[in-house]
Motif scaffolding. Structure first.
Motif, PDB file in Angstrom:
ATOM      1  N   SER A   1       8.853  23.151 -20.693  1.00  0.00           N
ATOM      2  CA  SER A   1       9.693  23.310 -21.886  1.00  0.00           C
ATOM      3  C   SER A   1       9.764  24.771 -22.324  1.00  0.00           C
ATOM      4  O   SER A   1      10.826  25.247 -22.734  1.00  0.00           O
ATOM      5  N   LEU A   2       8.646  25.470 -22.238  1.00  0.00           N
ATOM      6  CA  LEU A   2       8.633  26.903 -22.585  1.00  0.00           C
ATOM      7  C   LEU A   2       9.612  27.673 -21.696  1.00  0.00           C
ATOM      8  O   LEU A   2      10.396  28.494 -22.176  1.00  0.00           O
ATOM      9  N   PHE A   3       9.584  27.377 -20.409  1.00  0.00           N
ATOM     10  CA  PHE A   3      10.463  28.082 -19.476  1.00  0.00           C
ATOM     11  C   PHE A   3      11.940  27.696 -19.691  1.00  0.00           C
ATOM     12  O   PHE A   3      12.826  28.531 -19.522  1.00  0.00           O
ATOM     13  N   VAL A   4      12.188  26.433 -20.062  1.00  0.00           N
ATOM     14  CA  VAL A   4      13.572  26.036 -20.356  1.00  0.00           C
ATOM     15  C   VAL A   4      14.101  26.843 -21.544  1.00  0.00           C
ATOM     16  O   VAL A   4      15.223  27.358 -21.524  1.00  0.00           O
ATOM     17  N   ILE A   5      13.262  26.969 -22.584  1.00  0.00           N
ATOM     18  CA  ILE A   5      13.671  27.744 -23.763  1.00  0.00           C
ATOM     19  C   ILE A   5      13.961  29.194 -23.362  1.00  0.00           C
ATOM     20  O   ILE A   5      14.935  29.794 -23.804  1.00  0.00           O
ATOM     21  N   GLY A   6      13.126  29.742 -22.491  1.00  0.00           N
ATOM     22  CA  GLY A   6      13.299  31.123 -22.060  1.00  0.00           C
ATOM     23  C   GLY A   6      14.540  31.338 -21.223  1.00  0.00           C
ATOM     24  O   GLY A   6      15.169  32.403 -21.297  1.00  0.00           O
ATOM     25  N   PHE A   7      14.916  30.320 -20.436  1.00  0.00           N
ATOM     26  CA  PHE A   7      15.966  30.546 -19.438  1.00  0.00           C
ATOM     27  C   PHE A   7      17.224  29.692 -19.590  1.00  0.00           C
ATOM     28  O   PHE A   7      18.221  29.956 -18.920  1.00  0.00           O
ATOM     29  N   ALA A   8      17.220  28.655 -20.476  1.00  0.00           N
ATOM     30  CA  ALA A   8      18.380  27.747 -20.571  1.00  0.00           C
ATOM     31  C   ALA A   8      19.648  28.482 -20.986  1.00  0.00           C
ATOM     32  O   ALA A   8      20.700  28.332 -20.359  1.00  0.00           O
ATOM     33  N   ALA A   9      19.542  29.278 -22.040  1.00  0.00           N
ATOM     34  CA  ALA A   9      20.738  29.993 -22.518  1.00  0.00           C
ATOM     35  C   ALA A   9      21.228  30.964 -21.451  1.00  0.00           C
ATOM     36  O   ALA A   9      22.434  31.097 -21.212  1.00  0.00           O
ATOM     37  N   LEU A  10      20.269  31.613 -20.779  1.00  0.00           N
ATOM     38  CA  LEU A  10      20.623  32.579 -19.723  1.00  0.00           C
ATOM     39  C   LEU A  10      21.373  31.881 -18.586  1.00  0.00           C
ATOM     40  O   LEU A  10      22.414  32.353 -18.130  1.00  0.00           O
ATOM     41  N   VAL A  11      20.845  30.725 -18.158  1.00  0.00           N
ATOM     42  CA  VAL A  11      21.502  29.974 -17.078  1.00  0.00           C
ATOM     43  C   VAL A  11      22.892  29.517 -17.530  1.00  0.00           C
ATOM     44  O   VAL A  11      23.868  29.610 -16.777  1.00  0.00           O
ATOM     45  N   GLY A  12      22.990  29.052 -18.796  1.00  0.00           N
ATOM     46  CA  GLY A  12      24.294  28.646 -19.342  1.00  0.00           C
ATOM     47  C   GLY A  12      25.290  29.796 -19.314  1.00  0.00           C
ATOM     48  O   GLY A  12      26.458  29.619 -18.945  1.00  0.00           O
ATOM     49  N   LEU A  13      24.834  30.993 -19.685  1.00  0.00           N
ATOM     50  CA  LEU A  13      25.715  32.173 -19.680  1.00  0.00           C
ATOM     51  C   LEU A  13      26.090  32.585 -18.257  1.00  0.00           C
ATOM     52  O   LEU A  13      27.206  33.052 -18.006  1.00  0.00           O
ATOM     53  N   VAL A  14      25.154  32.385 -17.317  1.00  0.00           N
ATOM     54  CA  VAL A  14      25.460  32.685 -15.903  1.00  0.00           C
ATOM     55  C   VAL A  14      26.581  31.772 -15.413  1.00  0.00           C
ATOM     56  O   VAL A  14      27.514  32.219 -14.736  1.00  0.00           O
ATOM     57  N   TRP A  15      26.531  30.470 -15.814  1.00  0.00           N
ATOM     58  CA  TRP A  15      27.605  29.544 -15.408  1.00  0.00           C
ATOM     59  C   TRP A  15      28.950  30.014 -15.986  1.00  0.00           C
ATOM     60  O   TRP A  15      29.978  29.967 -15.304  1.00  0.00           O
ATOM     61  N   ILE A  16      28.939  30.459 -17.259  1.00  0.00           N
ATOM     62  CA  ILE A  16      30.183  30.926 -17.890  1.00  0.00           C
ATOM     63  C   ILE A  16      30.717  32.169 -17.159  1.00  0.00           C
ATOM     64  O   ILE A  16      31.900  32.279 -16.857  1.00  0.00           O
ATOM     65  N   TRP A  17      29.819  33.110 -16.858  1.00  0.00           N
ATOM     66  CA  TRP A  17      30.206  34.339 -16.158  1.00  0.00           C
ATOM     67  C   TRP A  17      30.785  34.018 -14.771  1.00  0.00           C
ATOM     68  O   TRP A  17      31.819  34.549 -14.374  1.00  0.00           O
ATOM     69  N   MET A  18      30.114  33.100 -14.062  1.00  0.00           N
ATOM     70  CA  MET A  18      30.584  32.717 -12.727  1.00  0.00           C
ATOM     71  C   MET A  18      31.943  32.001 -12.797  1.00  0.00           C
ATOM     72  O   MET A  18      32.798  32.178 -11.929  1.00  0.00           O
ATOM     73  N   ALA A  19      32.121  31.186 -13.865  1.00  0.00           N
ATOM     74  CA  ALA A  19      33.405  30.484 -14.031  1.00  0.00           C
ATOM     75  C   ALA A  19      34.537  31.496 -14.227  1.00  0.00           C
ATOM     76  O   ALA A  19      35.629  31.345 -13.670  1.00  0.00           O
ATOM     77  N   LYS A  20      34.262  32.541 -15.016  1.00  0.00           N
ATOM     78  CA  LYS A  20      35.284  33.591 -15.244  1.00  0.00           C
ATOM     79  C   LYS A  20      35.641  34.302 -13.939  1.00  0.00           C
ATOM     80  O   LYS A  20      36.780  34.681 -13.708  1.00  0.00           O
ATOM     81  N   LYS A  21      34.632  34.475 -13.086  1.00  0.00           N
ATOM     82  CA  LYS A  21      34.857  35.158 -11.798  1.00  0.00           C
ATOM     83  C   LYS A  21      35.377  34.191 -10.723  1.00  0.00           C
ATOM     84  O   LYS A  21      35.583  34.580  -9.581  1.00  0.00           O
ATOM     85  N   LYS A  22      35.493  32.899 -11.132  1.00  0.00           N
ATOM     86  CA  LYS A  22      35.934  31.832 -10.213  1.00  0.00           C
ATOM     87  C   LYS A  22      34.987  31.642  -9.014  1.00  0.00           C
ATOM     88  O   LYS A  22      35.418  31.352  -7.900  1.00  0.00           O
ATOM     89  N   ILE A  23      33.685  31.852  -9.273  1.00  0.00           N
ATOM     90  CA  ILE A  23      32.696  31.650  -8.190  1.00  0.00           C
ATOM     91  C   ILE A  23      31.607  30.650  -8.598  1.00  0.00           C
ATOM     92  O   ILE A  23      30.574  30.542  -7.945  1.00  0.00           O
ATOM     93  N   GLU A  24      31.836  29.914  -9.700  1.00  0.00           N
ATOM     94  CA  GLU A  24      30.812  28.965 -10.162  1.00  0.00           C
ATOM     95  C   GLU A  24      30.677  27.821  -9.162  1.00  0.00           C
ATOM     96  O   GLU A  24      31.677  27.212  -8.768  1.00  0.00           O
ATOM     97  N   PRO A  25      29.445  27.480  -8.708  1.00  0.00           N
ATOM     98  CA  PRO A  25      29.293  26.329  -7.804  1.00  0.00           C
ATOM     99  C   PRO A  25      29.651  25.042  -8.550  1.00  0.00           C
ATOM    100  O   PRO A  25      29.413  24.946  -9.755  1.00  0.00           O
ATOM    101  N   ASN A  26      30.213  24.065  -7.830  1.00  0.00           N
ATOM    102  CA  ASN A  26      30.536  22.821  -8.527  1.00  0.00           C
ATOM    103  C   ASN A  26      29.254  22.029  -8.800  1.00  0.00           C
ATOM    104  O   ASN A  26      28.174  22.364  -8.325  1.00  0.00           O
ATOM    105  N   THR A  27      29.413  20.958  -9.578  1.00  0.00           N
ATOM    106  CA  THR A  27      28.252  20.206 -10.080  1.00  0.00           C
ATOM    107  C   THR A  27      27.377  19.678  -8.947  1.00  0.00           C
ATOM    108  O   THR A  27      26.151  19.702  -9.032  1.00  0.00           O
ATOM    109  N   ILE A  28      27.984  19.214  -7.870  1.00  0.00           N
ATOM    110  CA  ILE A  28      27.208  18.622  -6.771  1.00  0.00           C
ATOM    111  C   ILE A  28      26.351  19.683  -6.061  1.00  0.00           C
ATOM    112  O   ILE A  28      25.208  19.425  -5.679  1.00  0.00           O
TER     113      ILE A  28
END
Length: 500
Positions: free
Chosen positions: A333-360
């Motif tokens: 849980s500590l690590f999720v708190i540390g990295f969840a927002a960062l991972v979420g922002l990485v997905w947003i950044w990748m989506a903007k660049k059109k390189i986000e991996p799909n859910t599967i």
């Protein structure tokens, strides 16, 4: 008051209602993870169970918790609505925690059964409300679920560490008399659940029409009868749950029935949907089935890893003295708190660049990280002393690796359920997502029991090696499942159509 359209057209990264649901869920997860961390240790130390039985018992208890989310989701969809369902679940969870705080030894299965039914009504419905804060095509949804998931883990971090550390006596020794430590541990869960419920009741007016009863248009007297029947039925089922949780063979029968029954129910519902909607539901089922394997491995945390932490880990990380079981129960849980927002922002950044991996593909990555974490748990045996005690620091590193796997699967999976499900069946699909967790918990108990059985008459050092070898096997299986998911990703992507 905002309309639903105004809520969904919010500016910025997150709607303000997400904060209210975040805090309500945070305190509920404090309650849940606090309880989870205490179960196996309490059963071994105070209910005189051997480690194999305690693992099976843990798996059964947790399986019931998650299985009930399917039933809770069903009643929310058809009768109560998300809000009333959540409130009723909270009340039952408070009662269960109070019963355990009064006399955990003699009232254990009664208190646990109240909590099981309560969690079933609470858990799937708050996640469904988060999904409804977003329009179907809003790319910010995954980031929203990642943020919400951080709230889940903030509660899990505090509750997961504090409850077991106080109960075992490694925290607040001078404040809590020894004979009351477990009562106080369970009492914390009741106290924070009251805060969770108050948070929700005081902020629900900001949710517009989200979560209101689906039968509001029905004649008042008929609606009241259906609602009262639901409340009464959920109370009448508690004695049955007490019997079935106390004897795990009944859980075996239930798990043989509930999974196939839920799929049959879904197939029945699918005749009302278009071919396109049904393909998406089949894709959702693929995610659900693979998540069973993920949770079966991950949820060793409350079972075999709890006993591994109690028997085989020293109590320092970087020179700081900590409760090994508290760390096992809260590091993730500590690590999720540390990295969840960062991972979420990485997905947003990748989506903007059109390189986000799909859910599967994200799911496949989740299994590869899971494999890496269990390989680290296996590797702890090479740092052991002659008494079979090994490094808590190395063990914690394993949880860091697994956390990245969880962040690729759990918030993304919840988001996928809401994106792939027609709205009429969203709470049921979210319930099936948690039902997959029930099967994961159930199989986690069986896996943990097998590891414990192999080490029954072993010395502490031999026990360490046997547990570590068990984790190596899990690492290999997780790796193979990750590769399989990546291989089948093009087929699942076709089923998902426009859903990313």
């Amino acid at each position: 008051m905002q309309t639903l359209q105004e809520i969904q057209n919010f500016k910025g990264k997150y709607p303000k209602q997400l904060w209210y649901l975040f805090f309500s869920e945070m305190w509920e997860r404090f309650c849940f993870y606090g309880m989870r961390g205490m179960l196996v240790v309490f059963m071994v130390n105070h209910l005189a169970m051997d480690e194999k039985t305690a693992n099976l018992q843990y798996g059964a208890t947790q399986a019931w918790v998650y299985a009930f989310t399917f039933i809770g989701g069903l009643f929310a969809d058809k009768i109560l609505g998300l809000r009333k369902s959540l409130f009723w679940g909270g009340i039952l969870m408070i009662l269960g925690s109070i019963i355990l705080a009064i006399d955990p030894k003699n009232l254990f299965f009664i208190g646990i059964s109240f909590t099981i039914v309560g969690t079933g009504f609470f858990k799937p419905n708050i996640s469904s409300m988060v999904g409804q804060l977003y329009q179907d095509s809003d790319p910010r949804r995954d980031a929203g679920f990642s943020f919400f998931y951080m709230g889940v883990n903030l509660g899990a971090l505090i509750g997961g560490y504090v409850c077991i550390a106080v109960a075992e006596g490694s925290m607040w020794q001078s404040l809590v008399p020894e004979h009351l430590r477990w009562n106080v541990g369970f009492g914390f869960a009741a106290f924070v659940m009251i805060i969770s419920l108050l948070t929700f009741t005081q902020t629900q007016k900001t949710l517009s029409t989200i979560g209101l009863s689906p039968i509001q248009e029905m004649e008042t007297s008929k609606r009241k009868i259906l609602e009262m029947a639901t409340y009464l039925g959920s109370l009448l089922i508690i004695p049955v749950i007490i019997i079935m949780v106390a004897d795990t063979k009944y859980t075996d029968y239930f798990m043989m029935f509930i999974g196939p029954a839920s799929i049959i129910y879904l197939l029945y519902e699918m005749k009302n949907f278009s071919s396109s909607e049904n393909k998406k539901l089949i894709a959702a089922l693929v995610f659900i089935i693979f998540s069973i394997f993920f949770w079966a491995f991950f949820e060793q945390s409350g079972g075999s890893l709890s006993l591994f932490a109690a028997n085989n880990l020293n109590n320092t990380v970087g020179g700081v003295a900590l409760s090994p079981n508290g760390v096992n129960n809260s590091a993730n849980s500590l690590f999720v708190i540390g990295f969840a927002a960062l991972v979420g922002l990485v997905w947003i950044w990748m989506a903007k660049k059109k390189i986000e991996p799909n859910t599967i593909i994200k799911f496949g990555l989740a299994f590869l990280f899971l494999a890496g974490g269990f390989w680290v748990f296996y590797y702890t045996q090479f740092f052991a002393d002659l008494n079979g005690k090994t490094s808590l620091g190395i063990f914690t590193l394993g949880w860091l690796v697994i956390t990245f796997g969880e962040l690729c699967l759990s918030p993304i999976g919840m988001s996928a359920m809401t994106k792939l499900s027609p709205q009429k069946t969203q709470a049921v699909m979210m319930g099936m997502w948690f039902l997959a967790s029930a099967y994961g918990q159930y199989f986690a108990g069986i896996l943990g029991a097998n590891i414990a059985e192999a080490s029954e008459k072993a010395s502490n050092l031999e026990k360490l090696i046997l547990y570590a070898d068990g984790y190596k096997q899990l690492a290999i299986y997780a790796f193979l499942l990750g590769i399989l998911l990546i291989v089948i990703s093009p087929f699942v992507k076709k089923l998902m159509q426009e859903v990313k």
